[in-house]
Enzyme design. Structure first.
Site, PDB file in Angstrom:
ATOM      1  N   ARG A 249       0.824  -1.224   0.000  1.00 33.34           N
ATOM      2  CA  ARG A 249       0.000   0.000   0.000  1.00 33.34           C
ATOM      3  C   ARG A 249       0.851   1.263   0.000  1.00 33.34           C
ATOM      4  O   ARG A 249       0.494   2.276   0.603  1.00 33.34           O
ATOM      5  CB  ARG A 249      -0.937   0.031   1.220  1.00 33.34           C
ATOM      6  CG  ARG A 249      -2.046  -0.988   1.204  1.00 33.34           C
ATOM      7  CD  ARG A 249      -3.015  -0.746   0.052  1.00 33.34           C
ATOM      8  NE  ARG A 249      -4.224  -1.527   0.201  1.00 33.34           N
ATOM      9  CZ  ARG A 249      -4.328  -2.808  -0.130  1.00 33.34           C
ATOM     10  NH1 ARG A 249      -3.301  -3.444  -0.643  1.00 33.34           N
ATOM     11  NH2 ARG A 249      -5.468  -3.448   0.037  1.00 33.34           N
TER      12      ARG A 249
ATOM     13  N   SER B  69     -10.787   0.116   2.844  1.00 32.21           N
ATOM     14  CA  SER B  69     -10.059  -0.005   4.114  1.00 32.21           C
ATOM     15  C   SER B  69      -9.576   1.374   4.540  1.00 32.21           C
ATOM     16  O   SER B  69      -8.895   2.044   3.781  1.00 32.21           O
ATOM     17  CB  SER B  69      -8.825  -0.883   3.951  1.00 32.21           C
ATOM     18  OG  SER B  69      -9.174  -2.179   3.575  1.00 32.21           O
TER      19      SER B  69
ATOM     20  N   GLU C 175      -4.977   4.435   5.720  1.00 35.16           N
ATOM     21  CA  GLU C 175      -4.533   3.923   4.423  1.00 35.16           C
ATOM     22  C   GLU C 175      -4.813   4.939   3.316  1.00 35.16           C
ATOM     23  O   GLU C 175      -3.950   5.188   2.470  1.00 35.16           O
ATOM     24  CB  GLU C 175      -5.225   2.581   4.159  1.00 35.16           C
ATOM     25  CG  GLU C 175      -4.625   1.789   3.034  1.00 35.16           C
ATOM     26  CD  GLU C 175      -5.472   1.893   1.807  1.00 35.16           C
ATOM     27  OE1 GLU C 175      -4.912   1.956   0.718  1.00 35.16           O
ATOM     28  OE2 GLU C 175      -6.708   1.939   1.944  1.00 35.16           O
TER      29      GLU C 175
HETATM   30  N1  EPU Z   1     -11.594  -9.364  10.231  1.00 29.57           N
HETATM   31  C1  EPU Z   1     -12.297  -9.253  11.395  1.00 29.57           C
HETATM   32  N2  EPU Z   1     -13.380  -8.410  11.426  1.00 29.57           N
HETATM   33  C2  EPU Z   1     -13.754  -7.701  10.352  1.00 29.57           C
HETATM   34  C3  EPU Z   1     -13.023  -7.805   9.169  1.00 29.57           C
HETATM   35  C4  EPU Z   1     -11.935  -8.649   9.123  1.00 29.57           C
HETATM   36  O1  EPU Z   1     -11.998  -9.890  12.401  1.00 29.57           O
HETATM   37  O2  EPU Z   1     -14.750  -6.964  10.468  1.00 29.57           O
HETATM   38  C5  EPU Z   1     -10.461 -10.316  10.200  1.00 29.57           C
HETATM   39  C6  EPU Z   1     -10.907 -11.701   9.850  1.00 29.57           C
HETATM   40  O3  EPU Z   1     -10.151 -12.604  10.625  1.00 29.57           O
HETATM   41  C7  EPU Z   1     -10.554 -11.835   8.396  1.00 29.57           C
HETATM   42  C8  EPU Z   1      -9.283 -11.009   8.323  1.00 29.57           C
HETATM   43  O4  EPU Z   1      -9.519  -9.918   9.213  1.00 29.57           O
HETATM   44  O5  EPU Z   1     -10.331 -13.154   8.021  1.00 29.57           O
HETATM   45  C9  EPU Z   1      -8.960 -10.491   6.947  1.00 29.57           C
HETATM   46  O6  EPU Z   1     -10.088  -9.794   6.411  1.00 29.57           O
HETATM   47  P1  EPU Z   1     -10.180  -9.475   4.852  1.00 29.57           P
HETATM   48  O7  EPU Z   1     -10.023 -10.709   4.070  1.00 29.57           O
HETATM   49  O8  EPU Z   1     -11.399  -8.678   4.618  1.00 29.57           O
HETATM   50  O9  EPU Z   1      -8.877  -8.609   4.574  1.00 29.57           O
HETATM   51  P2  EPU Z   1      -8.274  -7.324   5.274  1.00 29.57           P
HETATM   52  O10 EPU Z   1      -6.883  -7.639   5.634  1.00 29.57           O
HETATM   53  O11 EPU Z   1      -9.152  -6.795   6.344  1.00 29.57           O
HETATM   54  C10 EPU Z   1      -7.257  -6.435   3.052  1.00 29.57           C
HETATM   55  C11 EPU Z   1      -7.214  -5.173   2.253  1.00 29.57           C
HETATM   56  C12 EPU Z   1      -8.501  -4.971   1.464  1.00 29.57           C
HETATM   57  C13 EPU Z   1      -8.699  -6.167   0.553  1.00 29.57           C
HETATM   58  C14 EPU Z   1      -8.745  -7.427   1.421  1.00 29.57           C
HETATM   59  C15 EPU Z   1      -8.818  -8.679   0.578  1.00 29.57           C
HETATM   60  C16 EPU Z   1      -5.752  -3.654   3.471  1.00 29.57           C
HETATM   61  C17 EPU Z   1      -5.648  -2.413   4.281  1.00 29.57           C
HETATM   62  N3  EPU Z   1      -6.979  -4.032   3.127  1.00 29.57           N
HETATM   63  O12 EPU Z   1      -8.272  -6.286   4.044  1.00 29.57           O
HETATM   64  O13 EPU Z   1      -8.313  -3.827   0.639  1.00 29.57           O
HETATM   65  O14 EPU Z   1      -9.882  -6.063  -0.218  1.00 29.57           O
HETATM   66  O15 EPU Z   1      -7.527  -7.522   2.193  1.00 29.57           O
HETATM   67  O16 EPU Z   1      -7.601  -8.853  -0.049  1.00 29.57           O
HETATM   68  O17 EPU Z   1      -4.726  -4.258   3.146  1.00 29.57           O
HETATM   69  C18 EPU Z   1      -8.619  -1.464   0.521  1.00 29.57           C
HETATM   70  O18 EPU Z   1      -7.403  -1.350   0.489  1.00 29.57           O
HETATM   71  O19 EPU Z   1      -9.383  -0.446   0.460  1.00 29.57           O
HETATM   72  C19 EPU Z   1      -9.226  -2.778   0.669  1.00 29.57           C
HETATM   73  C20 EPU Z   1     -10.538  -2.953   0.790  1.00 29.57           C
END
Ligand code: EPU
Length: 346
Positions: A173, A246, A342
């Site tokens: 990012r 995010s 972010e």
């Molecule tokens: N989780 C929670 N509660 C929540 C959401 C997530 O506990 O409300 C935990 C869960 O354990 C879940 C884990 O976080 O399994 C990962 O969640 P997710 O797969 O949604 O991924 P993320 O790490 O929260 C990142 C990116 C997203 C991208 C997703 C999928 C960043 C800052 N965000 O989110 O990117 O879509 O992975 O690859 O790296 C963005 O940058 O705007 C964005 C949406």
């Protein structure tokens, strides 16, 4: 009262311009001057206008990755050039895309043309020109892998430059563009897309989703469909509720701190990261700190995904920012981890 745009041939100028429709968090702020540029060849002329040259300049795509904290005493430049062209270099076909093209349109076009690679990055809001700024990524893939060069106006040198991948200095990012805000105005991105590439299926949820779809043989289309389903379920749609995806980065911490946190909180997702560091799930931390689905007035964290700051209606930039500060403080107090925004905070 809104001022009407004036057509300057290649760009439209509006003074005291409303920005509410130009940022997906729907902050109702105004810009001293707004320049919507269709012909980037006219950019040098625009930037040389005394009213522009003597003030600040801020570049805007679709405004899908920014929080505007107040009125902007600057010229906001919205890059709105269009066009996708392929050309040959040695034995490769490269694809040059104008910065103003919508990212998701380009992803779908690339899949339709039989290119592979961008399927995991479908449905990300924003423009192609914004994609290298924060090195957009999702479901185990980052755009940096497919970028050949970025064309930009370099405000320090006063000329158009071509940056290769090394000069873009991409990381999670992050990029040179984000580290030196205001220096470059991206006008086109050239992609080197493979015809074939191993599918990235390892990110949690993708295989399960493909099984549910009954996809026998995995192709980029199936992966794209799985990602569309996952994103639509998990992430609030900015067309329905104001948000910028995010709002925090997944924090990167040292191995010791990661081990201690994982021991104390067995549910916390921890991923290995570069140089022996570890990446923690900010969404998990925010949910565990009790902020998921909470709000102060119209500013809050989504009840679908704890990482997404949402505007339920008329939240102002300062209200959204102060809610974000509250989340940072709450997570810091509970876990000793400092979250970083972010999107660009302006
Ligand atoms: N989780 C929670 N509660 C929540 C959401 C997530 O506990 O409300 C935990 C869960 O354990 C879940 C884990 O976080 O399994 C990962 O969640 P997710 O797969 O949604 O991924 P993320 O790490 O929260 C990142 C990116 C997203 C991208 C997703 C999928 C960043 C800052 N965000 O989110 O990117 O879509 O992975 O690859 O790296 C963005 O940058 O705007 C964005 C949406």
């Amino acid at each position: 009262m809104n001022n009407d745009p004036i057509d300057m041939g290649g760009f439209l100028l509006t003074s005291d311009a409303p920005l509410a429709g130009r940022n997906t968090l729907r902050v109702d702020a105004r810009a001293r001057l707004l320049a919507e540029v269709n012909d980037v060849g006219k950019l040098p002329g625009l930037l040389a206008y005394p009213a522009v040259r003597d003030g600040k300049v801020l570049v805007l795509g679709e405004g899908s990755n920014m929080l505007i904290r107040g009125d902007i005493d600057a010229t906001v430049v919205a890059i709105a050039n269009r066009g996708v062209e392929t050309f040959q270099r040695d034995d490769r076909v490269l694809i040059r895309v104008a910065a103003g093209e919508r990212w998701d349109d380009f992803v779908r076009w690339s899949l339709g043309q039989g290119y592979a690679g961008l399927e995991n990055l479908i449905l990300i809001p924003g423009t192609v020109g914004a994609s290298p700024i924060q090195n957009i990524g999702a479901y185990g893939v980052e755009v940096a892998e497919f970028i050949d060069t970025v064309e930009a106006w370099d405000t320090h040198k006063g000329e158009f430059v071509l940056l290769d991948k090394a000069a873009c200095a991409f990381s999670y990012r992050d990029s040179a563009f984000k580290r030196q805000p205001g220096r470059w105005i991206v006008v086109a991105v050239t992609f080197d897309l493979p015809r074939e590439r191993p599918l990235s299926l390892d990110y949690a949820g993708i295989r399960e989703e493909m099984e549910k779809m009954g996809a026998q043989r995995a192709t980029p289309y199936h992966v794209a469909e799985a990602v569309v389903r996952l994103r639509s379920r998990k992430l609030p749609d900015p067309a329905v509720i104001g948000n910028a995806g995010s709002f925090f980065k997944n924090p990167i911490v040292g191995a010791h701190q990661a081990d201690a946190l994982a021991l104390a909180h067995p549910g916390l997702p921890v991923w290995p990261h570069a140089g022996g560091t570890a990446k923690l799930s900010a969404g998990w931390l925010i949910e565990a700190a009790g902020f998921k689905g909470t709000r102060d007035g119209d500013a809050g964290m989504s009840n679908r995904h704890a990482l997404v700051l949402v505007n339920h209606g008329k939240a102002s930039g300062p209200q959204l920012w102060s809610f974000a500060q509250k989340v940072i403080a709450g997570v810091e107090a509970m876990f000793g981890v400092t979250l970083e925004p972010e999107p660009l905070v302006i």
